[in-house]
Design an enzyme around this catalytic site. Structure first.
Site, mmCIF file in Angstrom:
data_model
loop_
_atom_site.group_PDB
_atom_site.id
_atom_site.type_symbol
_atom_site.label_atom_id
_atom_site.label_comp_id
_atom_site.label_asym_id
_atom_site.label_seq_id
_atom_site.Cartn_x
_atom_site.Cartn_y
_atom_site.Cartn_z
ATOM 1 N N HIS A 115 50.738 -9.083 12.892
ATOM 2 C CA HIS A 115 52.191 -9.062 13.061
ATOM 3 C C HIS A 115 52.873 -9.807 11.925
ATOM 4 O O HIS A 115 53.914 -9.377 11.424
ATOM 5 C CB HIS A 115 52.568 -9.667 14.410
ATOM 6 N N CYS A 116 52.273 -10.911 11.507
ATOM 7 C CA CYS A 116 52.871 -11.740 10.452
ATOM 8 C C CYS A 116 52.973 -11.027 9.115
ATOM 9 O O CYS A 116 53.849 -11.353 8.308
ATOM 10 C CB CYS A 116 52.048 -13.014 10.256
#
Length: 333
Positions: free
Chosen positions: A325-326
């Site tokens: 996600h990052c």
């Protein structure tokens, strides 16, 4: 007031992913991290899934990235400049239909990692996407927020009210800024994030909207999970909260990866919450415990029965401080 940011499960027209590009940062983990990101991109791309825009951070890494994905449908390699791959935090946050995008000041997660070009990433992505940026004179990272698509925003006090971002901010000031920037109608405040998280507790490692009115958060896995109390505190806060429509939130507890240590035997912020909701798939980071990853995927499958829920290794990426996600940012369709 700005319209609410779409939920991540809504359709995307494209998905940005950062490519590990700097040997001086990743050292021995560069090639393993590239292998993990390559597996992620291949799982994301293709018919019925994502148009991946793979952003490469320097000229030295560009030829290799292009060679790896030559002829791979659904992958566009984009030459860019960044300090590192964390596009969720350095890139813009796109609005509905990707007709607008919100850009914030970036200060290296409270001054911890001030790398060249990270403060230029939003401009580069906005220009390539053809979307004008609306600038906000506050420090904010995309991973500090999670959205339900209807104006409910999840965040943590540890990050958003940290004086290393916006000194003197109160909850009221932060809520006013979120209403203006991302259309927040209701902010659900959690407390602390994961132990040793250099982002100061980004919510995308702790709790995520997975459906309207439903939030996933971890439950400790194994007896030595260092974040057991943090997880339970978040679950209690969520059970007591309502969304922007006034509905009590439902909480889906998902097994954590348990205790994961770095090379110095210190706990690191490994989290299944750093999953990526994509067109046709949910990609879940795994960290060596296949049983924990399988159970996390089974839990997510209950809310995404029509998507492939895929565990993929993310241990090398985690050495840089984050996961799937990052390193990504979606353009809503």
């Amino acid at each position: 007031m700005t319209a609410p940011i779409p939920a991540e499960w809504s359709p995307h027209r494209a998905l940005w992913v950062g490519w590990p590009s700097h040997g001086e940062l990743w050292e021995d983990n560069l090639e393993p991290a590239q292998a993990e990101v390559e597996a992620l991109v291949r799982a994301l791309a293709g018919p019925g899934r994502e148009q991946v825009r793979l952003m490469v951070g320097n000229e030295a890494a560009l030829a290799d990235a292009r060679a790896r994905f030559d002829g791979v449908a659904g992958v566009e390699v984009v030459a860019g400049r960044f300090g590192d791959i964390w596009l969720r935090d350095t890139g813009p946050i796109f609005g509905a239909g990707s007709t607008t995008a919100q850009a914030f000041r970036f200060n290296g997660w409270g001054g911890k990692y001030d790398l060249p070009h990270d403060d230029e990433v939003a401009d580069q992505i906005g220009a390539r996407a053809g979307v004008p940026l609306t600038r906000h004179d506050v420090v904010m990272e995309g991973g500090a927020l999670d959205h339900d698509g209807a104006g409910t925003v999840l965040t943590t006090r540890q990050c958003l009210l940290n004086p290393n971002r916006n000194p003197g901010w109160t909850q009221d000031a932060a809520e006013a800024a979120l209403a203006q920037a991302v259309g927040a109608r209701k902010v659900v405040w959690l407390g602390d994030g994961l132990l040793n998280d250099h982002t100061d507790g980004h919510v995308d490692n702790l709790a995520r909207f997975v459906a309207p009115g439903v939030v996933a958060c971890p439950v400790a896995w194994g007896r030595k999970d260092p974040n057991a109390e943090v997880y339970d505190a978040a679950a209690r806060d969520l059970h007591a909260a309502t969304d922007a429509e006034g509905r009590p939130l439902k909480v889906l507890r998902i097994p954590s990866p348990g205790l994961v240590l770095d090379e110095d035997e210190r706990p690191i912020p490994a989290s299944h919450m750093n999953f990526l909701i994509a067109n046709g798939a949910v990609i879940v980071p795994s960290y060596g415990d296949e049983t924990a990853a399988r159970l996390a995927c089974e839990a997510l499958k209950t809310v995404y029965p029509d998507r492939d829920v895929i565990p993929l290794p993310s241990l090398a990426i985690l050495t840089g401080g984050g996961s799937f996600h990052c390193i990504s940012q979606q353009e809503p369709a």
